[in-house]
Design an enzyme around this catalytic site. Sequence first.
Site, PDB file in Angstrom:
ATOM      1  CG  ASN A  36     -40.751  22.509  24.350  1.00 38.59           C
ATOM      2  OD1 ASN A  36     -40.783  23.570  24.974  1.00 38.59           O
ATOM      3  ND2 ASN A  36     -40.436  21.356  24.916  1.00 38.59           N
ATOM      4  CB  VAL A  61     -33.382  21.800  22.040  1.00 40.86           C
ATOM      5  CG1 VAL A  61     -33.740  23.185  21.538  1.00 40.86           C
ATOM      6  CG2 VAL A  61     -33.571  21.681  23.545  1.00 40.86           C
ATOM      7  CE1 TYR A 147     -32.691  24.969  34.867  1.00 32.71           C
ATOM      8  CE2 TYR A 147     -31.752  25.725  36.936  1.00 32.71           C
ATOM      9  CZ  TYR A 147     -32.127  25.973  35.634  1.00 32.71           C
ATOM     10  OH  TYR A 147     -31.957  27.224  35.089  1.00 32.71           O
ATOM     11  CE1 TYR A 161     -19.779  18.928  19.489  1.00 32.10           C
ATOM     12  CE2 TYR A 161     -20.167  18.057  21.697  1.00 32.10           C
ATOM     13  CZ  TYR A 161     -20.372  17.993  20.322  1.00 32.10           C
ATOM     14  OH  TYR A 161     -21.160  17.004  19.793  1.00 32.10           O
ATOM     15  CB  THR A 177     -33.077  37.082  35.825  1.00 35.23           C
ATOM     16  OG1 THR A 177     -31.685  36.726  35.830  1.00 35.23           O
ATOM     17  CG2 THR A 177     -33.274  38.264  34.901  1.00 35.23           C
TER      18      THR A 177
END
Length: 322
Positions: A36, A61, A147, A161, A177
Site C-alpha cells: 500500500n 492487506v 507492533y 490455522y 536487519t
Amino acid sequence: MKNQKKILVTGGAGFLGSHLCKLLVSEGHDVLCVDNFYTGNKKNLEELRDNPLFEIIRHDVTFPLYVEVDEIYNLACPASPVHYQHDPVQTTKTSVHGAINMLGLAKRLNAKILQASTSEIYGDPEVHPQTEDYRGRVNILGPRACYDEGKRCAETLFHDYHIQHNLRIKIMRIFNTYGPNMHPNDGRVVSNFIIQALNNEDISVFGKGDQTRSFCFVSDLIRGMTSLMNSEDQFIGPVNIGNPHEISIFELAETIIELTNSKSKIIHNPLPVDDPVRRCPDISLAQEKLNWTPKISLKEGLEITVSYFDNLLKKAANGAFN
C-alpha cells in the site's frame, strides 16, 4: 522453467520485501508484489519494472485479496517505531487482519505461507540470548504494543490455522536487519546513525548507549527467509533469523563515525519507554534445521550500507529522490 512458482510477497516494496522480490525473480519465479506504499517505495523495485516475471499492485492487506499463487510471504507491516507508532490502530490491524486475510487466501489455494514475525515479540527480555521457547516480556499497554502484540497475535493465528486446517505455515522471527533500501527516515538506529554521520550532525544515542543489539545484513536475512520457506513442511518454526554478534549502541555509533570519516559527535538522549536493554538471537535452531548462519560481517555490511546512503543523499541533493 522447471519448478517455477507463482509467489505473492505482501509488503514487497519495503526494505525486506524488495530484496526478497529481486531474489525470487532472479531464481525464475513469477512474483506478485503487493504493497500500500505506506512505508514501501516503488524505487526499491525499479530494476524489476520491465521484467515479465514481476508484477506490482497497490493493495492494503487489511482487505481481502483474490489472486492465484503457490506461496505467500507475508511481510506487510511498518517495522520501525516512528512508523508503526504513527497510527497504532492501523498497525495492529495490519498484523492481525492482514494475517487473517492472507491465511484465508492460503487456505483457499492450499498455498504455503510464511509469516515475517519479529524479535519484538520477546519485548525487553529477561533471557539472553533469546531462544524460540522464551515467551517474552511485553508491555501490552506500552507505545510499542501495537507492533509487539500484533505480531504475537499473528503468530497465534498462523499456528491455529496450521492445527485447525492443516495449513502449511512457516514462522520467522526477524532480528535487527540493515542494508540498502532502508528508508532514510524510518528512525532505525543504523539508518539514523549513517545519515547523521554523513551529514556531520550529532549522533543521538539513547541513554548511555550500553544497550545492545545484533545486526544482520539484509542478504543473509533473505537467504534465511527463503531457506525457511523451502524447508520440509513438518518444520513450521518459529525460528530466529538474525546475527548473534552483539554490539552496544555506543560502539555502533563509533564504528559508523570511523567508516564515514565523520566529524559527528555522540550526544545522549533519554531512553524511550520500553526500549529493550539487550537483544540477541540464539540461532541454534536455524543452524540445525536450515543449515543457516550469517556470512556478512558487520563492518562489511556497514560499508555497503554507508555507500547506499551516501549515493541516496547525493541524489536527494540533486532532486532525484523522494
